[in-house]
Design an enzyme around this catalytic site. Structure first.
Site, PDB file in Angstrom:
ATOM      1  N   ARG A 151       7.151 -64.343 -22.936  1.00 25.47           N
ATOM      2  CA  ARG A 151       7.841 -63.293 -22.163  1.00 25.47           C
ATOM      3  C   ARG A 151       9.243 -63.775 -21.758  1.00 25.47           C
ATOM      4  O   ARG A 151      10.181 -62.989 -21.666  1.00 25.47           O
ATOM      5  CB  ARG A 151       7.051 -62.966 -20.892  1.00 25.47           C
ATOM      6  CG  ARG A 151       5.654 -62.387 -21.154  1.00 25.47           C
ATOM      7  CD  ARG A 151       4.935 -62.230 -19.826  1.00 25.47           C
ATOM      8  NE  ARG A 151       3.587 -61.699 -19.943  1.00 25.47           N
ATOM      9  CZ  ARG A 151       2.502 -62.444 -20.143  1.00 25.47           C
ATOM     10  NH1 ARG A 151       2.610 -63.752 -20.289  1.00 25.47           N
ATOM     11  NH2 ARG A 151       1.314 -61.867 -20.203  1.00 25.47           N
ATOM     12  N   ASP A 203      -3.098 -58.943 -14.532  1.00 29.30           N
ATOM     13  CA  ASP A 203      -3.743 -60.227 -14.829  1.00 29.30           C
ATOM     14  C   ASP A 203      -5.121 -60.299 -14.165  1.00 29.30           C
ATOM     15  O   ASP A 203      -6.074 -60.832 -14.751  1.00 29.30           O
ATOM     16  CB  ASP A 203      -2.846 -61.388 -14.358  1.00 29.30           C
ATOM     17  CG  ASP A 203      -1.487 -61.354 -15.049  1.00 29.30           C
ATOM     18  OD1 ASP A 203      -1.421 -60.848 -16.185  1.00 29.30           O
ATOM     19  OD2 ASP A 203      -0.500 -61.813 -14.448  1.00 29.30           O
ATOM     20  N   HIS A 242       3.773 -64.426 -13.741  1.00 29.24           N
ATOM     21  CA  HIS A 242       3.172 -63.617 -14.817  1.00 29.24           C
ATOM     22  C   HIS A 242       3.631 -64.188 -16.164  1.00 29.24           C
ATOM     23  O   HIS A 242       4.394 -63.582 -16.904  1.00 29.24           O
ATOM     24  CB  HIS A 242       3.605 -62.151 -14.647  1.00 29.24           C
ATOM     25  CG  HIS A 242       3.082 -61.237 -15.715  1.00 29.24           C
ATOM     26  ND1 HIS A 242       1.740 -61.032 -15.943  1.00 29.24           N
ATOM     27  CD2 HIS A 242       3.730 -60.468 -16.632  1.00 29.24           C
ATOM     28  CE1 HIS A 242       1.588 -60.186 -16.943  1.00 29.24           C
ATOM     29  NE2 HIS A 242       2.780 -59.836 -17.390  1.00 29.24           N
ATOM     30  N   ARG A 269      -7.566 -58.311 -16.183  1.00 30.84           N
ATOM     31  CA  ARG A 269      -7.983 -59.068 -17.381  1.00 30.84           C
ATOM     32  C   ARG A 269      -8.978 -60.176 -16.997  1.00 30.84           C
ATOM     33  O   ARG A 269      -9.947 -60.434 -17.716  1.00 30.84           O
ATOM     34  CB  ARG A 269      -6.753 -59.672 -18.074  1.00 30.84           C
ATOM     35  CG  ARG A 269      -5.941 -58.610 -18.774  1.00 30.84           C
ATOM     36  CD  ARG A 269      -4.801 -59.217 -19.576  1.00 30.84           C
ATOM     37  NE  ARG A 269      -4.081 -58.169 -20.268  1.00 30.84           N
ATOM     38  CZ  ARG A 269      -2.765 -58.126 -20.436  1.00 30.84           C
ATOM     39  NH1 ARG A 269      -2.000 -59.102 -19.964  1.00 30.84           N
ATOM     40  NH2 ARG A 269      -2.199 -57.139 -21.081  1.00 30.84           N
TER      41      ARG A 269
HETATM   42  N1  LIG Z   1       4.702 -56.811 -15.996  1.00 31.84           N
HETATM   43  C1  LIG Z   1       3.722 -56.544 -16.847  1.00 31.84           C
HETATM   44  O1  LIG Z   1       2.556 -56.749 -16.558  1.00 31.84           O
HETATM   45  C2  LIG Z   1       4.055 -55.941 -18.189  1.00 31.84           C
HETATM   46  C3  LIG Z   1       3.039 -55.402 -18.984  1.00 31.84           C
HETATM   47  C4  LIG Z   1       3.371 -54.835 -20.218  1.00 31.84           C
HETATM   48  C5  LIG Z   1       4.698 -54.803 -20.647  1.00 31.84           C
HETATM   49  N2  LIG Z   1       5.648 -55.349 -19.840  1.00 31.84           N
HETATM   50  C6  LIG Z   1       7.051 -55.306 -20.216  1.00 31.84           C
HETATM   51  O2  LIG Z   1       7.504 -53.954 -20.055  1.00 31.84           O
HETATM   52  C7  LIG Z   1       8.608 -53.696 -20.941  1.00 31.84           C
HETATM   53  C8  LIG Z   1       8.343 -52.437 -21.729  1.00 31.84           C
HETATM   54  O3  LIG Z   1       7.283 -52.611 -22.627  1.00 31.84           O
HETATM   55  P1  LIG Z   1       6.859 -51.440 -23.632  1.00 31.84           P
HETATM   56  O4  LIG Z   1       5.710 -51.936 -24.405  1.00 31.84           O
HETATM   57  O5  LIG Z   1       6.756 -50.158 -22.893  1.00 31.84           O
HETATM   58  O6  LIG Z   1       8.163 -51.392 -24.581  1.00 31.84           O
HETATM   59  P2  LIG Z   1       8.709 -50.143 -25.450  1.00 31.84           P
HETATM   60  O7  LIG Z   1       9.671 -50.694 -26.414  1.00 31.84           O
HETATM   61  O8  LIG Z   1       7.557 -49.344 -25.951  1.00 31.84           O
HETATM   62  O9  LIG Z   1       9.472 -49.253 -24.367  1.00 31.84           O
HETATM   63  C9  LIG Z   1      10.652 -49.665 -23.726  1.00 31.84           C
HETATM   64  C10 LIG Z   1      11.535 -48.447 -23.571  1.00 31.84           C
HETATM   65  O10 LIG Z   1      12.678 -48.812 -22.783  1.00 31.84           O
HETATM   66  C11 LIG Z   1      13.748 -47.997 -23.262  1.00 31.84           C
HETATM   67  N3  LIG Z   1      15.032 -48.530 -22.808  1.00 31.84           N
HETATM   68  C12 LIG Z   1      15.692 -49.624 -23.254  1.00 31.84           C
HETATM   69  N4  LIG Z   1      16.846 -49.768 -22.578  1.00 31.84           N
HETATM   70  C13 LIG Z   1      16.906 -48.763 -21.683  1.00 31.84           C
HETATM   71  C14 LIG Z   1      17.851 -48.384 -20.692  1.00 31.84           C
HETATM   72  N5  LIG Z   1      18.970 -49.077 -20.473  1.00 31.84           N
HETATM   73  N6  LIG Z   1      17.590 -47.291 -19.955  1.00 31.84           N
HETATM   74  C15 LIG Z   1      16.463 -46.568 -20.149  1.00 31.84           C
HETATM   75  N7  LIG Z   1      15.531 -46.883 -21.079  1.00 31.84           N
HETATM   76  C16 LIG Z   1      15.754 -47.976 -21.828  1.00 31.84           C
HETATM   77  C17 LIG Z   1      13.580 -48.002 -24.772  1.00 31.84           C
HETATM   78  O11 LIG Z   1      14.297 -46.965 -25.391  1.00 31.84           O
HETATM   79  C18 LIG Z   1      12.071 -47.888 -24.895  1.00 31.84           C
HETATM   80  O12 LIG Z   1      11.670 -46.535 -25.058  1.00 31.84           O
HETATM   81  C19 LIG Z   1       8.739 -54.975 -21.778  1.00 31.84           C
HETATM   82  O13 LIG Z   1       9.748 -55.802 -21.251  1.00 31.84           O
HETATM   83  C20 LIG Z   1       7.387 -55.634 -21.652  1.00 31.84           C
HETATM   84  O14 LIG Z   1       7.447 -57.025 -21.859  1.00 31.84           O
HETATM   85  C21 LIG Z   1       5.360 -55.911 -18.643  1.00 31.84           C
HETATM   86  O1  LIG Z   2       2.206 -59.870 -22.821  1.00 34.57           O
HETATM   87  C1  LIG Z   2       3.284 -59.282 -22.663  1.00 34.57           C
HETATM   88  O2  LIG Z   2       4.350 -59.699 -23.130  1.00 34.57           O
HETATM   89  C2  LIG Z   2       3.313 -57.973 -21.932  1.00 34.57           C
HETATM   90  C3  LIG Z   2       2.717 -58.032 -20.569  1.00 34.57           C
HETATM   91  O3  LIG Z   2       3.345 -58.959 -19.754  1.00 34.57           O
HETATM   92  C4  LIG Z   2       1.237 -58.236 -20.602  1.00 34.57           C
HETATM   93  O4  LIG Z   2       0.744 -59.159 -19.943  1.00 34.57           O
HETATM   94  O5  LIG Z   2       0.544 -57.449 -21.284  1.00 34.57           O
END
Ligand SMILES: NC(=O)c1ccc[n+]([C@@H]2O[C@H](COP(=O)([O-])OP(=O)(O)OC[C@H]3O[C@@H](n4cnc5c(N)ncnc54)[C@H](O)[C@@H]3O)[C@@H](O)[C@H]2O)c1
Ligand SMILES: O=C(O)C[C@H](O)C(=O)O
Length: 311
Positions: free
Chosen positions: A88, A148, A175, A151
């Site tokens: 990440r 987390d 995380h 999970r």
């Molecule tokens: N914290 C957590 O537990 C957790 C869990 C899952 C995913 N994530 C993170 O969340 C983020 C999104 O994941 P995802 O699977 O939805 O990705 P994704 O690619 O499916 O979606 C991301 C979206 O953000 C949009 N985007 C990019 N720049 C932008 C901006 N400036 N303004 C508005 N929209 C914008 C993109 O067009 C895209 O549609 C990633 O960084 C991922 O690592 C975090």
């Molecule tokens: O694993 C990742 O990169 C996305 C998110 O943080 C998750 O835990 O699913």
């Protein structure tokens, strides 16, 4: 109650879907930078309304922040996800700029909102949002611990061969694949310590599987997970909007709690209408304290990379 979700991708759209399906908010606005994308996701979700029976109004906009005005909660899921083999932390170069500009834009129209940060590396993005906006710490919540912990409960339920909802357990710390800390000592099966049912070897495997839970899914899916992440955000948003005062491990700015300062890290929090309403001080044993200190060191190292973005 109005919720804006910036980033209508996998996690953002799933979160909107769960929030509307469960009637957590009366209005959800999805915003994305990709032309027509958020509009399409919102329309698709709205076309579920008659079959699943919800009344939430979901709309989508392309980069028009005026439509997000007066949101009670803003969720930031914009940014890139990792691919198999990545950590990440490798996402910081692209995501830091996106998260900072999104946070600044949403606050122009919703100055009183509570911000939930999801984009990775999440603890560092939460810290960045706090430093860039100057919002009080109760209004910036990093979502990672809820996921987390779910999970952890899943892997414990598999080892016990019992339902996840009969298992209580929490993950604190960063995380990240190496920074999260599943609190095995405190995990229980309906109040009975899980150590009464599982060997130390089995518990160690559950903890190890939990820590790489996101990486395992990324390997299987080719991009990171979205169902459990989206549901975990909705769970957190529910506790805020409906003032449920749930205890959820969240990434929060620490000022002396757990011996840490000037860092956002996952610790147990009470979540209600004011966001982070309390940081719970739980008694960690010496091993857990050492793991938390190590986790904080790694997150702090990552935060140091924000210098140019915050300058
Ligand atoms: N914290 C957590 O537990 C957790 C869990 C899952 C995913 N994530 C993170 O969340 C983020 C999104 O994941 P995802 O699977 O939805 O990705 P994704 O690619 O499916 O979606 C991301 C979206 O953000 C949009 N985007 C990019 N720049 C932008 C901006 N400036 N303004 C508005 N929209 C914008 C993109 O067009 C895209 O549609 C990633 O960084 C991922 O690592 C975090
Ligand atoms: O694993 C990742 O990169 C996305 C998110 O943080 C998750 O835990 O699913």
């Amino acid at each position: 109650m109005k919720v804006t979700i910036v980033g209508a991708g996998n996690v953002g759209a799933t979160c909107a879907d769960v929030i509307s399906y469960r009637g957590i908010a009366s209005e959800v606005v999805l915003l994305d930078i990709k032309e027509g994308f958020a509009e399409g996701k919102a329309m698709d979700i709205m076309q579920c309304a008659t079959n699943t029976g919800f009344n939430t109004k979901v709309s989508g906009v392309t980069n028009d922040y005026s439509k997000t005005a007066d949101s009670d909660v803003v969720v930031i899921t914009s940014g890139i996800p990792r691919k198999p083999g990545m950590t990440r932390e490798e996402l910081i170069g692209i995501n830091a700029g996106i998260v900072k500009s999104v946070a600044e834009n949403v606050l122009k129209y919703s100055p009183n909102t509570i911000v939930v940060v999801v984009s990775n590396p999440m603890d560092t993005m939460t810290y960045l949002t706090l430093k860039a906006t100057g919002l009080p710490k109760n209004r910036i919540i990093g979502m990672g611990g809820a996921l987390d912990s779910s999970r952890f409960r899943y892997y414990l339920s598999k080892a016990l061969d019992k339902p996840s909802n009969d298992v209580s357990a929490m993950v604190i710390g960063g995380h990240g694949d190496t920074t999260m800390i599943p609190l095995t000592r405190l995990a229980s099966y309906n109040g009975i310590p899980v150590s009464e049912f599982l060997s130390q070897e089995a518990l160690d495997k559950v903890a190890a599987d939990t820590m790489v839970g996101g990486a395992t899914l990324t390997g299987l899916l080719g991009t990171s997970a979205w169902y459990a992440p989206g549901a975990s955000v909705a769970y957190l948003v529910d506790s805020i909007l409906n003032d449920q005062k749930k205890m959820i491990a969240c990434s929060v700015f620490l000022e002396g709690e757990y011996g840490q300062n000037d860092i956002c890290l996952g610790v147990p929090c009470i979540i209600g209408k004011n966001g982070i309403e309390e940081i719970l001080a739980i008694d960690l044993d010496e091993k857990e304290k050492a793991l938390l200190a190590k986790s904080a060191d790694a997150v702090r190292n990552m935060n140091a990379d924000l210098k140019s973005v915050l300058a």
